[in-house]
Design a protein around this motif. Structure first.
Motif, mmCIF file in Angstrom:
data_model
loop_
_atom_site.group_PDB
_atom_site.id
_atom_site.type_symbol
_atom_site.label_atom_id
_atom_site.label_comp_id
_atom_site.label_asym_id
_atom_site.label_seq_id
_atom_site.Cartn_x
_atom_site.Cartn_y
_atom_site.Cartn_z
ATOM 1 N N MET A 1 0.725 -1.281 0.020
ATOM 2 C CA MET A 1 -0.190 -0.069 -0.004
ATOM 3 C C MET A 1 0.888 1.338 0.025
ATOM 4 O O MET A 1 1.994 1.241 0.390
ATOM 5 N N LEU A 2 0.229 2.366 -0.743
ATOM 6 C CA LEU A 2 0.998 3.554 -0.670
ATOM 7 C C LEU A 2 0.415 4.502 0.386
ATOM 8 O O LEU A 2 -0.819 4.693 0.300
ATOM 9 N N ARG B 1 1.489 2.352 4.838
ATOM 10 C CA ARG B 1 1.067 2.377 6.224
ATOM 11 C C ARG B 1 2.149 3.259 6.840
ATOM 12 O O ARG B 1 2.755 3.876 7.234
ATOM 13 N N LYS C 1 3.296 9.464 1.161
ATOM 14 C CA LYS C 1 2.895 8.784 -0.056
ATOM 15 C C LYS C 1 4.069 8.991 -1.199
ATOM 16 O O LYS C 1 4.707 8.421 -1.947
ATOM 17 N N MET D 1 7.288 7.303 -0.383
ATOM 18 C CA MET D 1 7.342 5.745 -0.554
ATOM 19 C C MET D 1 7.384 5.616 -2.355
ATOM 20 O O MET D 1 8.051 4.560 -2.761
ATOM 21 N N GLN E 1 8.993 -3.817 -1.955
ATOM 22 C CA GLN E 1 7.683 -3.161 -1.045
ATOM 23 C C GLN E 1 7.698 -3.704 0.219
ATOM 24 O O GLN E 1 7.517 -3.261 1.293
ATOM 25 N N SER F 1 3.999 2.920 5.387
ATOM 26 C CA SER F 1 2.700 2.385 5.554
ATOM 27 C C SER F 1 2.073 2.258 6.910
ATOM 28 O O SER F 1 0.804 2.540 6.920
ATOM 29 N N CYS G 1 -1.445 4.114 8.149
ATOM 30 C CA CYS G 1 -2.725 3.318 8.816
ATOM 31 C C CYS G 1 -3.253 4.074 10.128
ATOM 32 O O CYS G 1 -4.308 4.304 10.161
ATOM 33 N N GLY H 1 -4.742 -1.648 5.416
ATOM 34 C CA GLY H 1 -3.131 -1.097 5.667
ATOM 35 C C GLY H 1 -2.627 -2.130 6.919
ATOM 36 O O GLY H 1 -1.540 -2.582 6.902
ATOM 37 N N CYS I 1 0.515 -4.574 6.503
ATOM 38 C CA CYS I 1 1.722 -4.573 7.363
ATOM 39 C C CYS I 1 1.993 -5.896 8.074
ATOM 40 O O CYS I 1 3.221 -6.252 7.956
#
Length: 366
Positions: free
Chosen positions: A1-2, A3, A144, A147, A157, A166, A170, A185, A189
């Motif tokens: 994800m972009l 936690r 974001k 990342m 990742q 990430s 969250c 999220g 993680c």
């Protein structure tokens, strides 16, 4: 994800708190940017590469700012380093606006010189600053951006630095009531770290040091801890209990029974058990936590004592609860922790009402 500091027992805790060892990978991404006399220590909520200076480091850094020969030519990277150091000094001096200005200047210079490593590191510093100031919308955008730069540069990742950021996303989603994003999220993680730990399990020391393995395990513990506190806020106590048990096991294994984070997690698990009505089990954990807090001079001893008093009250042991509440209040007042002081006083008021009820109705107490 972009936690370190502890969860405030029955008092809503911080959304995000770092454990004693976070992702080393985030810090190792700045080898060429880590010059000079700076010494860094972990700060609550700092995470990915943010840090503070020791007193000695602060003095040395101040001299480094003003003793440089201003006529000496510096390359752009030197200027970026200086701006980032000025930003960190501004944070220490309580001038976040100045810190933000220096970081924007550093980012502009990094972008002009196409220094990707400096861009990433500056984005992280800017994101952490926004996060700590409560500017969550901007922090989200900056995390974001950092990342995206890292992943675009070939970072995996499942890199600890990516997971740690990430995790902060969250907590932002949790704070802004974006429940779906927060849950997905946290799930990502935790599952990513569990898979990573399993894959690292049998790697020899020459391939991956025990210290690096521990860092990943502690990052999993931090993820479980953060998710558990969010589950408490969502009244999902069964899940919160399970998450806390796993986080506590990791802290015990990696950091030891007497480590401040282990003590905090005992207290937090007791909180969940007490909320579920499992007062005996809650008492066992919080009693152990309070004993260790006293023995180790834990900075949040009064918070744990407040929780112990509440559990004692729920067990009907009113006279003991009153003594513990009074000790907790004394410690909280000595530290001028007003939110905790208010909670303790609320607890004392509730205890007084229960005691009066016993006296009037003749109910059993201890």
């Amino acid at each position: 994800m972009l936690r370190s500091a502890g969860c405030r027992a029955l008092i809503p805790g911080r959304i995000f708190r770092t454990w004693s060892r976070g992702s080393e990978r985030c810090r190792s991404r700045e080898p060429s940017l880590q010059r000079g006399p700076e010494r860094r220590s972990a700060a609550p909520g700092s995470g990915s590469g943010a840090g503070t200076l020791s007193a000695a480091g602060l003095v040395c850094l101040a001299f480094s700012f003003f003793s440089q020969d201003q006529t000496e030519e510096r390359n752009p990277e030197d200027d970026i380093i200086l701006l980032i150091k000025k930003a960190k000094l501004s944070v220490i001096m309580g001038k976040p606006e100045d810190a933000d200005r220096f970081l924007h200047q550093a980012l502009k210079l990094a972008q002009q010189t196409r220094n990707n490593q400096a861009i990433i590191y500056t984005y992280i510093q800017m994101a952490n600053l926004a996060f700590l100031r409560g500017d969550l919308l901007n922090a989200e955008k900056l995390f974001k951006a950092a990342m995206s730069q890292m992943l675009g540069s070939g970072t995996r990742q499942d890199d600890n630095a990516v997971i740690e950021m990430s995790l902060k996303l969250c907590s932002i989603y949790a704070s802004t009531e974006q429940h779906g994003f927060a849950v997905e999220g946290y799930k990502w993680c935790i599952e990513t770290l569990e898979e990573k730990i399993q894959s690292q399990k049998d790697l020899p020391e020459e391939s991956l040091s025990a210290h690096e393995k521990d860092n990943t395990r502690l990052l999993l513990g931090m993820s479980l801890d953060s998710c558990a506190r969010y589950m408490i806020s969502r009244k999902q106590l069964e899940l919160a209990e399970s998450l806390y048990e796993k986080a506590l096991a990791i802290s015990r294994q990696v950091q030891g029974e007497t480590h401040p984070q282990t003590v905090v997690l005992m207290n937090d698990l007791a909180t969940v058990l007490d909320m579920k009505g499992h007062h005996e089990r809650a008492y066992d954990y919080v009693r152990r936590a309070s004993d260790l807090a006293r023995e180790t001079s834990h900075p949040d001893e009064y918070v744990i004592l407040n929780n112990l008093a509440r559990v004692l009250m729920h067990k009907g042991r009113y006279s003991e609860a009153k003594l513990v509440y009074e000790e907790a209040l004394k410690q909280a007042e000595s530290k001028a922790d007003q939110p905790v002081i208010e909670r303790i006083r609320e607890g004392l008021e509730e205890l007084e009402a229960k005691t009066l009820k016993v006296q009037v109705l003749g109910e059993k107490s201890y």
